[in-house]
Write a protein that holds these residues in place. Structure first.
Motif, PDB file in Angstrom:
ATOM      1  N   PRO A  27      -6.206   4.785   9.024  1.00  0.00           N
ATOM      2  CA  PRO A  27      -6.506   3.620   9.404  1.00  0.00           C
ATOM      3  C   PRO A  27      -7.214   2.729  10.538  1.00  0.00           C
ATOM      4  N   SER A  28      -8.506   3.150  11.046  1.00  0.00           N
ATOM      5  CA  SER A  28      -9.623   3.141  11.736  1.00  0.00           C
ATOM      6  C   SER A  28     -10.873   2.698  11.277  1.00  0.00           C
ATOM      7  N   ALA A  29     -10.793   3.238   9.937  1.00  0.00           N
ATOM      8  CA  ALA A  29     -12.098   3.476   8.594  1.00  0.00           C
ATOM      9  C   ALA A  29     -12.365   2.260   8.376  1.00  0.00           C
ATOM     10  N   ILE A  30     -13.529   1.271   8.387  1.00  0.00           N
ATOM     11  CA  ILE A  30     -13.911   0.844   7.601  1.00  0.00           C
ATOM     12  C   ILE A  30     -14.069   0.458   5.868  1.00  0.00           C
ATOM     13  N   MET A  31     -12.909   1.381   5.381  1.00  0.00           N
ATOM     14  CA  MET A  31     -13.812   1.828   4.279  1.00  0.00           C
ATOM     15  C   MET A  31     -11.565   1.022   3.962  1.00  0.00           C
ATOM     16  N   SER A  32     -10.579   0.467   4.977  1.00  0.00           N
ATOM     17  CA  SER A  32      -9.055   0.649   5.138  1.00  0.00           C
ATOM     18  C   SER A  32      -9.463  -0.482   5.312  1.00  0.00           C
ATOM     19  N   ILE A  33     -10.562  -1.103   5.679  1.00  0.00           N
ATOM     20  CA  ILE A  33     -10.361  -2.603   5.574  1.00  0.00           C
ATOM     21  C   ILE A  33     -11.577  -3.757   4.169  1.00  0.00           C
ATOM     22  N   ILE A  34     -11.690  -2.692   3.693  1.00  0.00           N
ATOM     23  CA  ILE A  34     -11.733  -3.223   1.819  1.00  0.00           C
ATOM     24  C   ILE A  34     -11.145  -3.117   1.197  1.00  0.00           C
ATOM     25  N   GLY A  35     -10.256  -1.992   1.638  1.00  0.00           N
ATOM     26  CA  GLY A  35      -9.215  -1.465   1.101  1.00  0.00           C
ATOM     27  C   GLY A  35      -7.759  -0.775   1.693  1.00  0.00           C
ATOM     28  N   ARG A  36      -6.668  -1.031   1.052  1.00  0.00           N
ATOM     29  CA  ARG A  36      -5.851  -0.272   1.710  1.00  0.00           C
ATOM     30  C   ARG A  36      -4.866   1.611   1.182  1.00  0.00           C
ATOM     31  N   CYS A  37      -5.017   1.878   2.049  1.00  0.00           N
ATOM     32  CA  CYS A  37      -4.321   3.461   1.795  1.00  0.00           C
ATOM     33  C   CYS A  37      -2.560   2.988   1.372  1.00  0.00           C
ATOM     34  N   PRO A  38      -1.136   2.529   0.648  1.00  0.00           N
ATOM     35  CA  PRO A  38      -0.646   2.747   1.062  1.00  0.00           C
ATOM     36  C   PRO A  38       0.767   3.589   1.044  1.00  0.00           C
ATOM     37  N   VAL A  39      -0.066   3.573   2.632  1.00  0.00           N
ATOM     38  CA  VAL A  39       0.970   4.919   2.861  1.00  0.00           C
ATOM     39  C   VAL A  39       2.622   4.816   3.023  1.00  0.00           C
ATOM     40  N   PRO A  40       2.922   3.535   3.796  1.00  0.00           N
ATOM     41  CA  PRO A  40       5.246   3.210   3.783  1.00  0.00           C
ATOM     42  C   PRO A  40       4.990   3.563   2.130  1.00  0.00           C
ATOM     43  N   GLU A  41       4.762   3.252   0.604  1.00  0.00           N
ATOM     44  CA  GLU A  41       5.337   3.533  -0.130  1.00  0.00           C
ATOM     45  C   GLU A  41       4.729   5.608  -0.832  1.00  0.00           C
ATOM     46  N   MET A 101       0.309   1.955  12.472  1.00  0.00           N
ATOM     47  CA  MET A 101       1.642   1.018  12.783  1.00  0.00           C
ATOM     48  C   MET A 101       1.188  -0.481  12.758  1.00  0.00           C
ATOM     49  N   HIS A 102       0.173  -0.906  12.680  1.00  0.00           N
ATOM     50  CA  HIS A 102       0.065  -2.319  13.098  1.00  0.00           C
ATOM     51  C   HIS A 102      -0.234  -3.147  11.652  1.00  0.00           C
ATOM     52  N   TYR A 103      -1.534  -1.948  11.113  1.00  0.00           N
ATOM     53  CA  TYR A 103      -2.429  -1.749   9.900  1.00  0.00           C
ATOM     54  C   TYR A 103      -0.850  -2.507   8.742  1.00  0.00           C
ATOM     55  N   HIS A 104      -0.243  -1.030   8.829  1.00  0.00           N
ATOM     56  CA  HIS A 104       1.712  -1.485   7.327  1.00  0.00           C
ATOM     57  C   HIS A 104       1.957  -2.800   8.305  1.00  0.00           C
ATOM     58  N   ARG A 105       2.433  -3.159   9.301  1.00  0.00           N
ATOM     59  CA  ARG A 105       3.117  -3.853   9.493  1.00  0.00           C
ATOM     60  C   ARG A 105       2.921  -5.163   9.373  1.00  0.00           C
ATOM     61  N   ARG A 106       1.671  -5.079   9.176  1.00  0.00           N
ATOM     62  CA  ARG A 106       0.974  -6.374   9.347  1.00  0.00           C
ATOM     63  C   ARG A 106       1.877  -6.745   7.677  1.00  0.00           C
ATOM     64  N   HIS A 107       0.793  -5.964   6.734  1.00  0.00           N
ATOM     65  CA  HIS A 107       0.234  -5.669   5.168  1.00  0.00           C
ATOM     66  C   HIS A 107       2.866  -6.732   4.901  1.00  0.00           C
ATOM     67  N   PHE A 108       2.639  -5.703   5.413  1.00  0.00           N
ATOM     68  CA  PHE A 108       4.501  -6.207   4.621  1.00  0.00           C
ATOM     69  C   PHE A 108       5.385  -7.439   5.895  1.00  0.00           C
ATOM     70  N   ARG A 109       4.614  -8.213   6.520  1.00  0.00           N
ATOM     71  CA  ARG A 109       5.116  -8.656   7.627  1.00  0.00           C
ATOM     72  C   ARG A 109       6.447  -8.160   8.347  1.00  0.00           C
ATOM     73  N   ASP A 110       6.741  -7.088   8.907  1.00  0.00           N
ATOM     74  CA  ASP A 110       7.988  -6.012   8.868  1.00  0.00           C
ATOM     75  C   ASP A 110       7.535  -4.821   9.991  1.00  0.00           C
ATOM     76  N   PRO A 111       7.797  -5.983  11.443  1.00  0.00           N
ATOM     77  CA  PRO A 111       7.724  -4.687  12.176  1.00  0.00           C
ATOM     78  C   PRO A 111       8.590  -3.103  12.385  1.00  0.00           C
ATOM     79  N   ALA A 112       9.635  -2.905  11.404  1.00  0.00           N
ATOM     80  CA  ALA A 112      10.452  -2.070  11.223  1.00  0.00           C
ATOM     81  C   ALA A 112       9.838  -1.055  10.191  1.00  0.00           C
TER      82      ALA A 112
END
Length: 479
Positions: free
Chosen positions: A289-303, A334-345
């Motif tokens: 999650p802290s890598a530059i590749m996670s800035i230019i693309g998203r790993c869909p962890v929750p999915e 946690m913040h990366y994927h919560r921001r993506h879904f706009r959901d703190p759960a």
């Protein structure tokens, strides 16, 4: 007659990450030789040695499933210019880097990991534009020696570089074929692959190839993939890759590379065919999650988790803009994927901790031995000093660990039942010597390739909203 244990740890809190996910208050852990022999609460048994200080939080040693050797000595070189960064990595790793360079970097990385509570890691022997230093076994040998010296566990990932072959290594640019690199890999496996008993492991790695690469080099990629899978099956070792994205996981499956012992790094912007390949083969994903590749693309962890895929965490190494602090990466995830879904759960705290403990162990094929605190498992235990202002009051241990703790909170590290650090003191390693050697070898390498000026920060870092340095490109994307 009562049992006299080798070591007893009395803790304010024990976060076991066991099958029941028990969190034990005012508990104790008994250790004999290299194994956990008992865990409980209340009255504790006797032991030859007792660790007991107020506020200690015990948890499994952290697992970093994806990092790079060499990066610790190049850190922020290039000052944000991605193309320059890759050129520097290739010039140093494939060219001027000597065994002394790899030794100094490995010792520095192991010291950083030890201070951060990372007891098990996977470290690719090189990086940048897929530069794996496997022309001779020397780099792998000194890396493994540094692991043994540190007392931690490290898988060193080795394999051939990116097409075309032959690759050229050393200051004399000696040509090395794919077959020669595979012979070096087999040699390193034979001598160093024993992650549980010796604490050194060897993984195999092959560059990530896309359909565009197949159009150019299809027969050669298929031949290389078959040879890689043959060696992996024969040796029974972990297989990893660095930099998957849309469609490449499905291609790796079609090339016969995936199995439950395959752990794939980054893996951003995945397609449904990639999800299907992961479900079919049992391969795991390493989220960075802290890598530059996670800035230019998203790993869909929750999915991925909801699809039943094993996901774990990786630091992506100590450069160019990150380090081995897995607490940072848990919070970032946690913040990366919560921001993506706009959901703190999304991605709860307990799940975030699992990603760099039991799930990391599962991805590396050692979940029956490490990754949780359970009777019979290896005694890989870290203790946090919970009596810190940012970790107080002493409630909700998971929340404190994942949101507020950091590497500097690690008080004690135990691997194989051996105390490697206590009260942040490391008696078997000389920090001053490690730092001095690392500085000297980094200076030597940058001077040798004429890149000393790339270690200076640009004036563009001040006053403006964005700098003009070259954009980051994933390795191989230019092909």
């Amino acid at each position: 007659m009562s049992v006299l244990h080798d070591l007893l740890i009395r803790c304010a809190t024990i976060v076991t990450v066991d099958l029941k996910r028990r969190v034990i208050e005012n508990g104790w852990i008994a250790i004999d030789a290299d194994r956990i022999s008992a865990i409980g609460a209340g009255e504790a048994p006797k032991a030859k040695r007792i660790i007991e200080r107020p506020g200690l939080i015990a948890m499994p040693g952290l697992i970093d499933a994806h990092s790079h050797s060499g990066h610790g000595l190049v850190r922020a070189a290039g000052d944000g210019d991605g193309d320059l960064w890759f050129r520097i990595c290739e010039e140093i790793y494939a060219g001027v880097a000597t065994p002394a360079f790899w030794r100094a970097e490995a010792r520095l990385a192991q010291m950083e990991r030890l201070k951060a509570g990372v007891t098990t890691a996977v470290s690719l022997l090189g990086g940048g534009a897929d530069v794996m230093r496997t022309d001779t076994p020397e780099a792998g040998d000194v890396h493994s020696a540094a692991t043994i010296e540190s007392g931690l566990r490290t898988f060193v990932a080795v394999g051939p570089g990116r097409l075309p072959f032959p690759k050229h290594f050393g200051t004399e640019r000696r040509a090395v074929s794919f077959e020669q690199q595979m012979e070096v890999c087999a040699d390193l496996i034979a001598r160093h692959d024993d992650i549980l008993a010796r604490r050194t492991g060897v993984a195999l790695i092959l560059p990530v190839y896309s359909n565009a690469h197949m159009e150019l080099h299809g027969p050669e990629i298929r031949r290389m993939s078959a040879a890689m899978r043959t060696l992996q099956d024969k040796a029974g070792v972990l297989f990893t890759q660095d930099g998957h994205r849309t469609g490449t996981i499905a291609l790796a499956r079609d090339l016969g590379l995936l199995s439950p012992l395959a752990a794939l790094g980054h893996s951003v912007d995945l397609a449904e065919e990639d999800f299907a390949a992961l479900r079919e083969t049992g391969a795991s994903i390493i989220h960075n999650p802290s890598a530059i590749m996670s800035i230019i693309g998203r790993c869909p962890v929750p999915e991925l988790l909801e699809a039943g895929v094993t996901v774990c965490l990786g630091s992506d190494a100590g450069a160019p803009d990150r380090g081995f602090d897995m607490f940072r990466h848990m919070a970032q995830a946690m913040h990366y994927h919560r921001r993506h879904f706009r959901d703190p759960a999304v991605l709860p705290e307990g799940k975030a901790l699992e990603l760099c403990t039991i799930d990391g162990a599962r991805a590396l094929g050692v979940a029956d031995q490490i990754g949780s605190l359970e009777v019979g498992k290896k005694a890989d235990v870290i203790l946090l000093d919970g009596r810190k202002p940012h970790l107080w009051p002493p409630v909700m241990a998971l929340n404190r660990i994942t949101h507020f703790a950091n590497a500097a909170d690690i008080d004690t590290v135990i691997v194989d039942g051996r105390i490697l650090m206590e009260e942040r003191k490391v008696s078997h390693l000389d920090l001053g010597e490690v730092l001095a050697d690392a500085e000297a070898e980094a200076d030597r390498a940058f001077a040798a390739c004429g890149r000393m000026d790339t270690r200076l920060e640009s004036p563009e870092t001040w006053t403006q909203a964005r700098r003009m340095a070259g954009a980051y490109r994933p390795a191989g994307s230019e092909d």
